[in-house]
Design a protein around this motif. Structure first.
Motif, PDB file in Angstrom:
ATOM      1  N   ALA A   1       2.630   1.742  -3.336  1.00 10.64           N
ATOM      2  CA  ALA A   1       1.665   2.059  -4.392  1.00 10.64           C
ATOM      3  C   ALA A   1       1.199   3.503  -4.278  1.00 10.64           C
ATOM      4  O   ALA A   1       1.013   4.198  -5.273  1.00 10.64           O
ATOM      5  N   ARG A   2       1.002   3.977  -3.036  1.00  4.66           N
ATOM      6  CA  ARG A   2       0.574   5.367  -2.848  1.00  4.66           C
ATOM      7  C   ARG A   2       1.645   6.340  -3.295  1.00  4.66           C
ATOM      8  O   ARG A   2       1.369   7.365  -3.893  1.00  4.66           O
TER       9      ARG A   2
ATOM     10  N   MET B   1       0.829  -1.205   0.000  1.00  7.80           N
ATOM     11  CA  MET B   1       0.000   0.000   0.000  1.00  7.80           C
ATOM     12  C   MET B   1       0.865   1.257   0.000  1.00  7.80           C
ATOM     13  O   MET B   1       0.610   2.206  -0.718  1.00  7.80           O
TER      14      MET B   1
ATOM     15  N   LEU C   1      -6.400  -3.899  -2.095  1.00 12.83           N
ATOM     16  CA  LEU C   1      -7.575  -3.249  -1.527  1.00 12.83           C
ATOM     17  C   LEU C   1      -8.387  -4.179  -0.635  1.00 12.83           C
ATOM     18  O   LEU C   1      -8.944  -3.755   0.358  1.00 12.83           O
TER      19      LEU C   1
ATOM     20  N   HIS D   1       2.991   4.214 -14.455  1.00 11.96           N
ATOM     21  CA  HIS D   1       1.878   3.486 -15.056  1.00 11.96           C
ATOM     22  C   HIS D   1       2.066   1.991 -14.841  1.00 11.96           C
ATOM     23  O   HIS D   1       2.824   1.339 -15.524  1.00 11.96           O
ATOM     24  N   THR D   2       1.364   1.442 -13.882  1.00 14.52           N
ATOM     25  CA  THR D   2       1.500   0.012 -13.638  1.00 14.52           C
ATOM     26  C   THR D   2       0.309  -0.475 -12.844  1.00 14.52           C
ATOM     27  O   THR D   2      -0.392   0.308 -12.217  1.00 14.52           O
TER      28      THR D   2
ATOM     29  N   ILE E   1       2.513   6.481  -7.380  1.00 17.00           N
ATOM     30  CA  ILE E   1       1.275   6.428  -8.137  1.00 17.00           C
ATOM     31  C   ILE E   1       1.438   6.871  -9.592  1.00 17.00           C
ATOM     32  O   ILE E   1       0.716   6.453 -10.484  1.00 17.00           O
TER      33      ILE E   1
ATOM     34  N   ILE F   1      -1.898  -4.618  -7.784  1.00 23.25           N
ATOM     35  CA  ILE F   1      -2.170  -3.583  -6.779  1.00 23.25           C
ATOM     36  C   ILE F   1      -3.636  -3.590  -6.383  1.00 23.25           C
ATOM     37  O   ILE F   1      -3.992  -3.397  -5.228  1.00 23.25           O
ATOM     38  N   ILE F   2      -4.511  -3.874  -7.335  1.00 20.65           N
ATOM     39  CA  ILE F   2      -5.933  -3.864  -7.041  1.00 20.65           C
ATOM     40  C   ILE F   2      -6.281  -4.894  -5.971  1.00 20.65           C
ATOM     41  O   ILE F   2      -7.215  -4.713  -5.195  1.00 20.65           O
TER      42      ILE F   2
END
Lengths: 447, 447
Positions: free
Chosen positions: A160-161, A157, A190, A167-168, A164, A186-187
């Motif tokens: 990824a933040r 997390m 969540l 582009h991936t 950002i 990454i999805i």
């Protein structure tokens, strides 16, 4: 997007021809266009109009427009760009831009661009240049989201933040030796508790690409994978970078354009409006090679001069024999070239393919030999002419099937591209076999 | 992945030929392969071997393998699959699978498949069938993550967590009329407070695709966009679905394969190991069309029988004239076809292109006319023959440039595909112009 290009071209041409204050109108027309559209527009314009539009492209957009263009039209614009503009154009250049442009830039401009980039970007550029143009390592993205393989969801997390902008959709996990181990979408972060290891939610199977693999097969693998990007590794499995779908799409498109243009002996960078001298020179080699093969065919015909003088019908019918062999051969050739490109043709099935193509050739050969034999018989009122052309057609279609399989396979084994030279060699074979069979049989039976 | 295909083919062929308990070995060989690899393998095998491998593919994998295959080889396997297996094969079929297979399935199997799908999937299938094969609406994904345009980040998080299985990186926002308004990258949710509106973190510009647009340009737009998927809308802007990069990659590859195969008058579904009769039939039409044009050329040559009888050198040199025109014409044709495909050639620049190609033709025509004229003069020791062929070459290369620009532009305007029929028409023109110019001039100057 692309649907509006024809209209844009028309409007720009109209604006350029409406002499009075046309410059400002061109400026207005391209102001709202994105860089890809401007690149396509520039490629679509004759040289003088192209230059008039180019000076109206804002300097801040020029770099991105050049990056989008094909090499030949790009080089024309680079040569015509005022020296004073380059500082502004190169202002935000990064390694990926420069990799696209490098071959089009004169030496001093290349060094100029390198000098304004920071050390990291220069390193990126040099890393890429360790690999050939045809290798994926030259075009891969060296920036990846990486975590050690024992990292947790919360680490994912966090990274990824922070990252950002890149582009991936995937974080790559590596072991202590830098070797790629797993990938996490990454999805999927969540819906996972923060404390579990990333490897628990890693993808079961993500294909990897070897850094020395060729671009077209790498691109196909990326697009087929369903991932936004695939990891690129070296021979030891060390993570080197990634190839995302946009890069893959570009590479695939370039590859197919290359194949299309190669079939006519041209370069994929050929400019629609190349200067006449340059364009003529580009194409002269191919014309010259074909001329040699045409003269070779003529020389074989010349062996039968006496026959031709006696039986002029043979001269009239010659193109039919050559044409049927050429067409039948190019069908087999095209099928085999596609199979080779997809690795579907190799030594294990080559013999079976040859038998199948010879069978198809025999069947079509017999059918068309009969048809052509009858037409020739009726036309020249000679059953012998009908017979001679029928046998020649059958022989030529069979030899076309043979050549259509063997030529591309041999070229491929010799690491030559069958898409480029296959059809010239094939046509030479079918022309010569056709003429010799037809005129030879004519000499035997008609004199 | 694809690098291992040649080895796999070899091993399977070897296993099949080692008569004793070969069946189990084939089973082992394909057990670890993914469905794409198995599909490529099946396409690469002669019919008898293909069927032996097919029975060894587990029923649960058969549907996905069929979906991956080209239509022609697929239909052979469908015809050979035992009726009792279909219930198991169709068990998990969804609308997207069936759309791929529909044209290959006999009527009763299609209805069988439709009957096992739920109502929603049947609706999906019917929606897609409102559009032609060439339109993106037929192939788009109708499942999208959608939220009203006033939704908050927390709504985005909720839907993203729930629908995680759907391959996407984007949530689409729609207004009350169902019209597409904006797109939000899911990855951007991570770094945003939960209470802010999604429209605050929406992408500035995301291109949309119209549902009736053609597949190849839609695919190019998706791959160029940098998004994992683009929204598809109808004429009123209503959100209909999306096209993701995997679909786009497939569509683009199919389009280029179509172009490659069309250039030899073949279908992109052509099977490497099609049954001989079927293959011969597939290719016969193209051979027939070319035969007509070859006979037409012969007929024109026939007009000059008397000349040929007197000056047999003309018969010997005929192929040189025809060949040079054909090659020069195909170069122009290929350049224009590529330009048309990218919308870079249209009425605004067509005239300028024609002038440029005629100039290139004039320059190359003069150069090669001189070369060929000298060779012919030396060969036949006749300056008149040299002069006649030189003028004929120049005329033919010029007419090739003219035809190379005009033919594809006219075909394109008439909504016919220049990649398919352009080269036949072009060769007919260059053959006839070449023969008539050469033999006509010969009749005037040499008799």
């Amino acid at each position: 997007m692309a649907d509006e290009l024809p209209q844009l071209i028309e409007e720009v041409v109209a604006a350029e021809q409406a002499e009075n204050d046309s410059a400002s109108t061109i400026e207005d027309l391209i102001a709202s266009q994105d860089v890809e559209e401007i690149a396509l527009l520039l490629e679509s314009l004759p040289l003088d109009q192209r230059l008039k539009v180019w000076v109206n492209v804002p300097n801040r957009k020029k770099l991105d427009v050049l990056v989008q263009m094909r090499a030949d039209p790009r080089e024309i614009l680079i040569a015509e760009t005022d020296e004073s503009n380059w500082t502004r154009i190169f202002e935000d250049i990064d390694a990926e831009d420069l990799l696209e442009l490098a071959d089009s830039l004169p030496r001093e401009l290349l060094e100029n661009a390198l000098s304004v980039m920071d050390k990291q970007q220069r390193q990126y550029f040099q890393n890429a240049n360790q690999y050939e143009d045809e290798q994926i390592g030259h075009w891969m993205c060296q920036d990846v989201l990486v975590l050690p393989s024992n990292a947790k969801v919360r680490d994912g997390m966090r990274i990824a933040r922070r990252e950002i902008a890149v582009h991936t959709d995937t974080i790559f996990l590596i072991n202590r030796n830098g070797q790629f181990s797993e990938a996490v979408k990454i999805i999927n972060l969540l819906s996972s508790p923060e404390h579990i290891p990333l490897s628990d939610i890693a993808e079961e199977t993500i294909p990897t690409i070897v850094v020395t693999a060729d671009c077209s097969s790498s691109a196909t693998n990326v697009l087929k994978s369903g991932f936004a990007a695939l990891p690129v590794v070296d021979e030891q499995g060390k993570l080197m970078g990634k190839v995302d779908v946009t890069t893959a799409g570009d590479l695939l498109q370039e590859y197919y354009e290359y194949q299309l243009m190669a079939s006519a002996g041209m370069d994929e960078d050929e400019d629609l409006f190349a200067p006449v001298k340059k364009s003529a020179k580009n194409r002269a080699l191919w014309l010259g090679i074909n001329l040699l093969t045409a003269f070779l065919a003529s020389w074989f015909i010349g062996l039968f001069e006496a026959t031709l003088q006696e039986v002029v019908a043979l001269a009239v019918l010659m193109p039919v024999v050559a044409s049927m062999g050429g067409i039948a051969g190019s069908q087999t050739l095209t099928l085999i070239i596609r199979g080779l490109a997809l690795d579907q043709v190799n030594s294990a099935n080559c013999r079976a393919l040859l038998i199948k193509e010879l069978s198809v050739g025999a069947l079509n050969g017999i059918v068309w030999a009969i048809v052509i034999g009858i037409v020739a018989y009726l036309w020249f009122d000679s059953s012998l002419i009908g017979l001679v052309i029928a046998v020649a057609i059958l022989m030529n279609i069979l030899s076309a099937a043979l050549a259509g399989v063997i030529i591309p396979v041999i070229l491929d084994k010799a690491k030559l591209d069958p898409a480029l030279s296959g059809s010239v060699i094939l046509t030479t074979v079918t022309d010569i076999v056709g003429f010799v069979a037809f005129l030879g049989l004519g000499t035997i039976f008609l004199l």
